[in-house]
Design an enzyme around this catalytic site. Sequence first.
Site, PDB file in Angstrom:
ATOM      1  N   GLY A   1      55.860 -23.864  39.638  1.00  0.00           N
ATOM      2  CA  GLY A   1      54.462 -24.222  39.167  1.00  0.00           C
ATOM      3  C   GLY A   1      53.408 -23.396  40.199  1.00  0.00           C
ATOM      4  O   GLY A   1      52.294 -23.393  39.986  1.00  0.00           O
ATOM      5  N   CYS A   2      54.043 -22.980  41.277  1.00  0.00           N
ATOM      6  CA  CYS A   2      53.043 -22.081  42.194  1.00  0.00           C
ATOM      7  C   CYS A   2      53.179 -21.007  42.145  1.00  0.00           C
ATOM      8  O   CYS A   2      54.604 -20.357  41.920  1.00  0.00           O
ATOM      9  CB  CYS A   2      53.599 -22.763  43.664  1.00  0.00           C
ATOM     10  SG  CYS A   2      53.241 -24.368  43.896  1.00  0.00           S
ATOM     11  N   ALA A   3      52.347 -20.125  42.695  1.00  0.00           N
ATOM     12  CA  ALA A   3      52.219 -18.822  42.320  1.00  0.00           C
ATOM     13  C   ALA A   3      53.041 -18.154  43.613  1.00  0.00           C
ATOM     14  O   ALA A   3      53.669 -17.087  43.335  1.00  0.00           O
ATOM     15  CB  ALA A   3      50.934 -17.982  42.255  1.00  0.00           C
ATOM     16  N   SER A   4      52.966 -18.777  44.720  1.00  0.00           N
ATOM     17  CA  SER A   4      53.606 -18.365  45.750  1.00  0.00           C
ATOM     18  C   SER A   4      55.011 -19.316  46.085  1.00  0.00           C
ATOM     19  O   SER A   4      55.224 -20.314  45.232  1.00  0.00           O
ATOM     20  CB  SER A   4      52.596 -18.207  47.101  1.00  0.00           C
ATOM     21  OG  SER A   4      52.313 -19.664  47.075  1.00  0.00           O
TER      22      SER A   4
END
Length: 135
Positions: free
Chosen positions: A49-52
């Site tokens: 769920g994190c872009a990174s």
Amino acid sequence: MATAAFEEIVADFEFLEDWEDRYRYVIDQGKTMAPLPDALKVPATKVDGCASQVWLHPQIENGVFHFDGESDAMIVRGLIAVLRALYNGVPVADVPGIDAGGELARLGLHDHLSAQRSNGLRAMILRIREVALAA
């Protein structure tokens, strides 16, 4: 219910008026964290769920919650440091009761983070709560 370490961040944020300075401060907080060993950067510690890329390694010792983390993005690494200030050293039974959204609102972060970063921050908080509830 915030820790002394988190209250220090709140006080520092109040002192810094410019958001560029606040971003730099958050990034600097992340730079102070020890790197997470590569052996702990595994699918079980990865936060979806994190872009990174984000990994959180929680530990509970003597009923006290603690976690370390890592990200390949400097600002996210800083956000991990902010969350560590909020949660580390708290009795594990108290972790789910912490109003992370309310505490972070004191910093005004949500107004200054991209939607992707805000989603990632929520995903990290959710993981922390899940680990504490499962303990």
